[in-house]
Write a protein that holds these residues in place. Structure first.
Motif, PDB file in Angstrom:
ATOM      1  N   LEU A   3       0.826  -1.211   0.000  1.00 40.15           N
ATOM      2  CA  LEU A   3       0.000   0.000   0.000  1.00 40.15           C
ATOM      3  C   LEU A   3       0.856   1.255   0.000  1.00 40.15           C
ATOM      4  CD1 LEU A   3      -2.894  -0.911   2.485  1.00 40.15           C
ATOM      5  CD2 LEU A   3      -2.988  -0.826  -0.009  1.00 40.15           C
ATOM      6  N   ARG A   4       1.969   1.228   0.706  1.00 39.04           N
ATOM      7  CA  ARG A   4       2.821   2.407   0.749  1.00 39.04           C
ATOM      8  C   ARG A   4       3.383   2.724  -0.638  1.00 39.04           C
ATOM      9  NH1 ARG A   4       8.797   1.034   3.065  1.00 39.04           N
ATOM     10  NH2 ARG A   4       9.001  -1.066   2.171  1.00 39.04           N
ATOM     11  N   GLN A   5       3.653   1.673  -1.428  1.00 40.13           N
ATOM     12  CA  GLN A   5       4.150   1.905  -2.786  1.00 40.13           C
ATOM     13  C   GLN A   5       3.078   2.584  -3.641  1.00 40.13           C
ATOM     14  OE1 GLN A   5       5.250  -2.111  -3.769  1.00 40.13           O
ATOM     15  NE2 GLN A   5       7.383  -1.830  -3.126  1.00 40.13           N
ATOM     16  N   PHE A  18       9.612  13.744  -8.731  1.00 41.33           N
ATOM     17  CA  PHE A  18      10.003  12.815  -7.671  1.00 41.33           C
ATOM     18  C   PHE A  18      10.419  13.546  -6.389  1.00 41.33           C
ATOM     19  CE2 PHE A  18      10.133   9.782 -11.120  1.00 41.33           C
ATOM     20  CZ  PHE A  18       9.851   8.568 -10.507  1.00 41.33           C
ATOM     21  N   THR A  19      11.110  14.671  -6.545  1.00 45.05           N
ATOM     22  CA  THR A  19      11.587  15.392  -5.363  1.00 45.05           C
ATOM     23  C   THR A  19      10.425  15.941  -4.545  1.00 45.05           C
ATOM     24  OG1 THR A  19      13.645  15.991  -6.489  1.00 45.05           O
ATOM     25  CG2 THR A  19      13.024  17.287  -4.545  1.00 45.05           C
ATOM     26  N   ARG A  20       9.467  16.618  -5.218  1.00 46.77           N
ATOM     27  CA  ARG A  20       8.306  17.163  -4.496  1.00 46.77           C
ATOM     28  C   ARG A  20       7.476  16.050  -3.882  1.00 46.77           C
ATOM     29  NH1 ARG A  20       7.964  20.648  -9.060  1.00 46.77           N
ATOM     30  NH2 ARG A  20       6.213  19.401  -9.879  1.00 46.77           N
ATOM     31  N   ALA A  21       7.325  14.929  -4.617  1.00 45.12           N
ATOM     32  CA  ALA A  21       6.558  13.800  -4.080  1.00 45.12           C
ATOM     33  C   ALA A  21       7.229  13.228  -2.837  1.00 45.12           C
ATOM     34  CB  ALA A  21       6.407  12.718  -5.148  1.00 45.12           C
ATOM     35  N   ALA A  22       8.566  13.157  -2.855  1.00 41.32           N
ATOM     36  CA  ALA A  22       9.298  12.637  -1.700  1.00 41.32           C
ATOM     37  C   ALA A  22       9.092  13.528  -0.483  1.00 41.32           C
ATOM     38  CB  ALA A  22      10.783  12.528  -2.044  1.00 41.32           C
ATOM     39  N   GLU A  23       9.120  14.850  -0.685  1.00 42.37           N
ATOM     40  CA  GLU A  23       8.878  15.781   0.425  1.00 42.37           C
ATOM     41  C   GLU A  23       7.465  15.626   0.965  1.00 42.37           C
ATOM     42  OE1 GLU A  23       9.700  19.516  -1.354  1.00 42.37           O
ATOM     43  OE2 GLU A  23      11.884  19.325  -1.195  1.00 42.37           O
ATOM     44  N   ARG A  24       6.520  15.412   0.078  1.00 43.87           N
ATOM     45  CA  ARG A  24       5.112  15.290   0.483  1.00 43.87           C
ATOM     46  C   ARG A  24       4.863  14.080   1.377  1.00 43.87           C
ATOM     47  NH1 ARG A  24       0.298  14.824  -4.035  1.00 43.87           N
ATOM     48  NH2 ARG A  24      -0.922  13.229  -2.988  1.00 43.87           N
ATOM     49  N   HIS A  26       7.299  12.436   3.001  1.00 46.83           N
ATOM     50  CA  HIS A  26       8.334  12.374   4.033  1.00 46.83           C
ATOM     51  C   HIS A  26       9.255  11.162   3.844  1.00 46.83           C
ATOM     52  CE1 HIS A  26       5.981  15.503   5.921  1.00 46.83           C
ATOM     53  NE2 HIS A  26       4.928  14.709   5.974  1.00 46.83           N
ATOM     54  N   ILE A  27       9.840  11.061   2.654  1.00 46.49           N
ATOM     55  CA  ILE A  27      10.807  10.023   2.344  1.00 46.49           C
ATOM     56  C   ILE A  27      11.867  10.659   1.464  1.00 46.49           C
ATOM     57  CG2 ILE A  27       9.563   9.216   0.278  1.00 46.49           C
ATOM     58  CD1 ILE A  27      10.454   6.383   0.915  1.00 46.49           C
ATOM     59  N   SER A  28      13.040  10.076   1.398  1.00 48.29           N
ATOM     60  CA  SER A  28      14.097  10.641   0.552  1.00 48.29           C
ATOM     61  C   SER A  28      13.769  10.430  -0.926  1.00 48.29           C
ATOM     62  CB  SER A  28      15.437   9.990   0.884  1.00 48.29           C
ATOM     63  OG  SER A  28      15.436   8.624   0.493  1.00 48.29           O
ATOM     64  N   GLN A  29      14.358  11.257  -1.782  1.00 51.73           N
ATOM     65  CA  GLN A  29      14.110  11.119  -3.217  1.00 51.73           C
ATOM     66  C   GLN A  29      14.617   9.765  -3.754  1.00 51.73           C
ATOM     67  OE1 GLN A  29      16.264  11.252  -6.058  1.00 51.73           O
ATOM     68  NE2 GLN A  29      14.514  11.178  -7.480  1.00 51.73           N
ATOM     69  N   PRO A  30      15.824   9.321  -3.361  1.00 47.03           N
ATOM     70  CA  PRO A  30      16.243   7.983  -3.811  1.00 47.03           C
ATOM     71  C   PRO A  30      15.317   6.884  -3.295  1.00 47.03           C
ATOM     72  CG  PRO A  30      18.136   9.250  -3.068  1.00 47.03           C
ATOM     73  CD  PRO A  30      16.924  10.025  -2.662  1.00 47.03           C
TER      74      PRO A  30
END
Length: 310
Positions: A3-5, A18-24, A26-30
């Motif tokens: 589900l997290r994926q 990807f960068t904005r989604a990662a911030e949203r 709360h996970i790193s971009q990689p």
């Protein structure tokens, strides 16, 4: 596939980055890139086109997007349903109350609810009644204790707590101190000390006066009933408050306003909702406040629910 994926995939699709989604989320971009790659491997298809400057959905990704959103919505609905069955209420509630509130059953209800459901975060905000009603309508406040002129707004769910009259209060030696009652016309020739516009008490005074073609001379106003009382005790004007606000102030003589026939009502109001947390809080409020306290429009002592707020 986890589900997290799916949550990460929706974030990338909606942010197109990807960068904005990662911030949203709360996970790193990689980290989010690796999770999306794993999801694509599990599904055997490329969901995100990474060839451009933005992260765009492929044709397969467009189809997957709607299904992913439906899966996450179904998972959330399942969690809420099980929470209700198990009595495990979670979430966050914003509760509003009139400024300078001293209605202890509200505090008792919040305390009992917190003990029963510690997983729910409670935020408490103060304001005037008119603003709190609008906040409830807009959904920024879940439940509010407000004062109104007459019944609470019909478009909101309401539980009336107390209904009573507004009265005048003056110190000994004031021309009205020896009167058994005063009309709004007689009151209008004296400077009045009252709560500000937006409060229930002030709305009652203004509406009852306007119905008789009168405009009260409000010389001073204060947000706290105690401040109104202290100003009146010092001879600066006639205090106009609800009857129960004056029972603990023997230095003032209470005089009924005999033709103010609109009640000052204190109510709990909320918007129609399916929130389990709010439903549970309302149960505690009903237990704490008990049956609504109805009072005729004449001076009376303090009711079980405490004094009527602004």
């Amino acid at each position: 596939m986890e589900l997290r994926q799916l949550k990460y995939f929706l974030a990338v699709a909606e942010e197109a980055n990807f960068t904005r989604a990662a911030e949203r989320v709360h996970i790193s971009q990689p980290g989010i890139s690796a999770q999306i790659r794993q999801l694509e491997n599990d599904l055997g298809a490329t969901l995100i086109d990474r060839s451009g400057r933005s992260a765009a959905l492929t044709a397969v990704g467009e189809v997957a997007f709607e299904h992913a959103r439906a899966v996450l919505a179904a998972a959330e609905a399942l969690r809420h349903a099980l929470d209700e069955m198990n009595g495990l209420v979670r979430g966050r509630l914003v509760v509003g109350m009139v400024t300078a509130c001293t209605v202890t059953p509200l505090f008792e209800a919040l305390s009992g609810f917190h003990r029963a459901h510690p997983g729910v975060e409670i935020s408490l905000v103060e304001g005037d009644s008119a603003a709190l009603v609008e906040d409830v309508r807009e959904g920024t406040v879940d439940l509010a204790l407000v004062g109104t002129a007459g019944p609470a707004p019909a478009d909101l769910d309401g539980q009336q707590v107390i209904s009573e009259a507004i009265v005048a209060a003056v110190p000994p030696g004031h021309p009205l101190a020896g009167e058994d009652g005063v009309t709004l016309a007689e009151l209008s020739v004296h400077p009045v000390i009252c709560l500000p516009r937006g409060t229930g008490i002030r709305a009652v005074l203004d509406q009852a006066s306007a119905a008789r073609g009168l405009t009260p001379t409000v010389a001073l106003q204060a947000a706290a009933p105690g401040a109104v009382v202290q100003l009146a005790e010092r001879g600066l004007g006639v205090a106009v408050l609800s009857a129960s606000m004056l029972t603990q102030h023997p230095r003032l003589r209470t005089v009924p306003i005999i033709d103010a026939d609109i009640a000052a009502v204190l109510s709990l109001v909320s918007a129609p909702t399916r929130s389990p947390a709010l439903r549970e809080l309302l149960v505690h409020c009903r237990e704490s406040f008990g049956a609504p306290a109805h009072k005729a429009p004449a001076p009376a002592g303090r009711g079980a629910a405490g004094q009527v707020g602004p």
